[in-house]
Design a protein around this motif. Structure first.
Motif, PDB file in Angstrom:
ATOM      1  N   THR A  49       2.672   8.209  -8.741  1.00 22.04           N
ATOM      2  CA  THR A  49       3.935   8.667  -8.145  1.00 22.04           C
ATOM      3  C   THR A  49       4.644   9.638  -9.086  1.00 22.04           C
ATOM      4  O   THR A  49       5.187  10.662  -8.651  1.00 22.04           O
ATOM      5  CB  THR A  49       4.841   7.457  -7.837  1.00 22.04           C
ATOM      6  N   GLN A  93       6.404   7.050  -0.903  1.00 20.31           N
ATOM      7  CA  GLN A  93       5.857   5.694  -0.909  1.00 20.31           C
ATOM      8  C   GLN A  93       6.790   4.733  -0.159  1.00 20.31           C
ATOM      9  O   GLN A  93       6.353   3.835   0.525  1.00 20.31           O
ATOM     10  CB  GLN A  93       5.668   5.234  -2.358  1.00 20.31           C
ATOM     11  N   ASP A 169       2.158   9.834  -0.789  1.00 13.33           N
ATOM     12  CA  ASP A 169       2.109   8.715  -1.725  1.00 13.33           C
ATOM     13  C   ASP A 169       1.790   7.454  -0.926  1.00 13.33           C
ATOM     14  O   ASP A 169       2.644   6.957  -0.202  1.00 13.33           O
ATOM     15  CB  ASP A 169       3.458   8.592  -2.435  1.00 13.33           C
TER      16      ASP A 169
HETATM   17 MG   LIG Z   1       3.463   4.897  -6.836  1.00 13.08          MG
END
Ligand SMILES: [Mg+2]
Ligand SMILES: Nc1ncnc2c1ncn2[C@@H]1O[C@H](COP(=O)(O)OP(=O)(O)OP(=O)(O)O)[C@@H](O)[C@H]1O
Lengths: 228, 291
Positions: A49, A93, A169
């Motif tokens: 990330t 994410q 992500d």
């Molecule tokens: Mg991550």
């Protein structure tokens, strides 16, 4: 920046990223090519990330240089940052949908922010929502959607602005196999239209789809590249 | 632009309670400040009216001859600051007095002889309509032969002017205070809205929205609040003014003075000012919030 590479759309040179005293990326260099399909993998906390965040200036680098489509991110003027971000379609994410806006409004926002015409916006939003199978939930609010449905909306939003680069992500993190396949073929479509796709994931099934470069991170460093 | 308005309106509706409190507080601030201003406008009118009406009464000796009277008239008209000197004989003065006291004229009927002196009524040039010049002129008139007494409302006018000046000083202070208060209220409301929207703002930035795109609806919101608050404040003041004017105006100075409200132009300027304060309050908040 010694070796010129005309085909690289993203270049990272000896990048370090520290959060306080914690190093998330260490001396990390990478070229990502135009129209490439790239997977970034590695276990939790490896820095996936973080790597994506550095590209769209979600975080500044601590050391080193990042170039995106000819823009040097350490020299970029504050008022140019929105232009940088419009080069990307980002699937976060944690989705990052706005809870007070409907699904339609969430996706439309990207196009409004880019100053598109209202007539064009409605058409485009509906078309991307249809592609991820969420057109009939257009007027719902995010909290009334399941995790997987929210993820599909996030994917539609990322694609709505026809970005040059899509950063994803864990785009299939909360999806069943079938829905994951819908998302992946959606991303494939954009890839075949010339977009560069970067996906951070530890989903083995995705990695097994082939035809893509896979880089593996470990403790903030490049551990392996396939195919080598 | 239309969609910025839509976003601003939506924001206002979503924060109805906060917006209502803000608008009401602005309305009250404007009401109080504008009430002061309106008081000065009317007090100024009144002062002006009285000053225009200033006359100096010059009383003559009871045994003055025709020649002395004419001499005094010429001398009076030769004095600087005097516009006109009109002779009022004691008979004329008594007649006037009787007319003014129509209901009690019986009191005057019983007089054996006219107790009033002959007099000149002097009207003044505008430049002389202040207490200093008046005092100076009065001294010179008093020094003329044939004059026993000079009368004018000097002390009273002077005191009134002082009070007005004091009030207008206090008024400017209060005006400035309410300006700050209004600014602070709008800034604070926008700050709260910004705070409740911080995730949304962050997401907008991440998907490539410019600061301008993010800020415009907040500016509109601040301006709408400032403008609406000002309009409501002025309407309240107007209602109060109407009530006052209806009940008290006829009794004032025999209806010679009329209470008046701000002109349409001034009202528009005040509303514009309120809107501008809304804009400014928003600017302050955004400056802090968007680092
Ligand atoms: Mg991550
Ligand atoms: N904002 C932050 N502040 C402090 N430390 C952070 C922050 N973001 C990430 N880190 C740390 O940096 C390291 C890399 O985090 P990152 O989120 O990039 O991992 P990841 O590979 O995406 O993990 P996951 O697969 O769990 O999403 C982790 O050790 C994490 O604790």
């Amino acid at each position: 920046m010694s070796e010129e590479n005309a085909d690289a759309i993203i270049r990272m040179f000896h990048v370090h990223k520290r959060y306080g005293s914690k190093s998330a990326l260490k001396d990390f260099s990478l070229d990502i090519y135009k129209n490439e399909y790239l997977f970034v993998t590695g276990r939790s906390g490896a820095g996936k990330t973080t790597l994506l965040k550095l590209l769209y200036l979600g975080e500044p680098v601590t050391e080193g240089q990042v170039l995106v489509d000819g823009m040097n991110l350490s020299r970029i003027a504050r008022n140019r940052i929105p232009h940088l971000r419009r080069k990307f379609g980002i699937i976060f994410q944690d989705y990052k949908l706005i809870p007070t806006k409907t699904i339609f409004e969430n996706v439309a926002l990207v196009l409004e922010a880019a100053g598109r015409k209202p007539s064009m916006i409605a058409k485009k939003v509906k078309s991307v929502l249809r592609m991820v199978g969420m057109e009939d939930r257009m007027n719902a609010f995010p909290q009334s959607l399941s995790g997987g449905e929210q993820q599909r909306v996030a994917v539609a939003r990322a694609a709505a602005g026809d970005p040059k680069i899509i950063l994803a992500d864990e785009p299939t993190g909360s999806l069943d196999e079938e829905s994951a396949e819908v998302i992946m073929s959606f991303l494939d479509t954009f890839h075949s239209r010339g977009a560069t796709i970067v996906i951070a994931t530890h989903d083995k099934e995705l990695l097994a789809r082939g035809h893509a470069r896979i880089i593996q991170l470990r403790d903030g460093q490049l551990w392996s590249t396939e195919p080598a | 632009m239309q969609r910025f308005y839509r976003r601003a309106i939506k924001d206002i509706l979503e924060n109805r309670f906060l917006t209502a409190i803000t608008v009401i507080t602005i309305a009250l601030s404007i009401l109080i400040a504008a009430a002061f201003a309106l008081f000065f406008v009317n007090a100024g009118d009144m002062l002006n009216f009285w000053q225009k009406g200033i006359r100096m009464m010059v009383y003559l000796k009871t045994d003055a001859t025709e020649a002395e009277r004419l001499d005094t008239k010429f001398r009076l008209q030769g004095l600087e600051g005097v516009q006109e000197a009109v002779y009022i004989s004691k008979e004329e003065a008594l007649a006037r007095l009787k007319a003014q006291m129509a209901h009690h004229s019986a009191l005057l009927e019983n007089l054996k002889e006219n107790p009033l002196p002959d007099a000149f009524e002097i009207t003044l040039k505008p430049s002389t309509r202040n207490s200093e010049e008046l005092g100076f002129l009065a001294e010179r008139v008093q020094a003329l032969p044939g004059v026993t007494e000079v009368e004018y409302g000097q002390q009273w006018i002077q005191r009134f002017t002082q009070v007005i000046n004091l009030f207008s000083l206090a008024g400017s202070g209060i005006g400035a205070l309410f300006f700050m208060a209004t600014l602070f209220i709008v800034a604070n409301t926008i700050r709260l809205v910004l705070y409740s929207r911080r995730d949304e703002i962050e997401i907008m930035r991440l998907v490539g929205a410019t600061d301008r795109f993010i800020k415009i609806p907040f500016y509109l919101e601040g301006m709408i609040q400032g403008g609406a608050g000002t309009i409501i404040g002025l309407l309240l003041l107007y209602a109060g003014y109407l009530a006052l004017a209806l009940h008290f105006a006829p009794g004032m100075a025999g209806g010679m003075i009329q209470l008046r409200f701000f002109s349409v132009g001034v009202c528009l300027a005040v509303v514009l000012g309120g809107t501008l304060i809304g804009w400014l309050g928003c600017w302050v908040s955004l400056k802090q919030f968007m680092k």
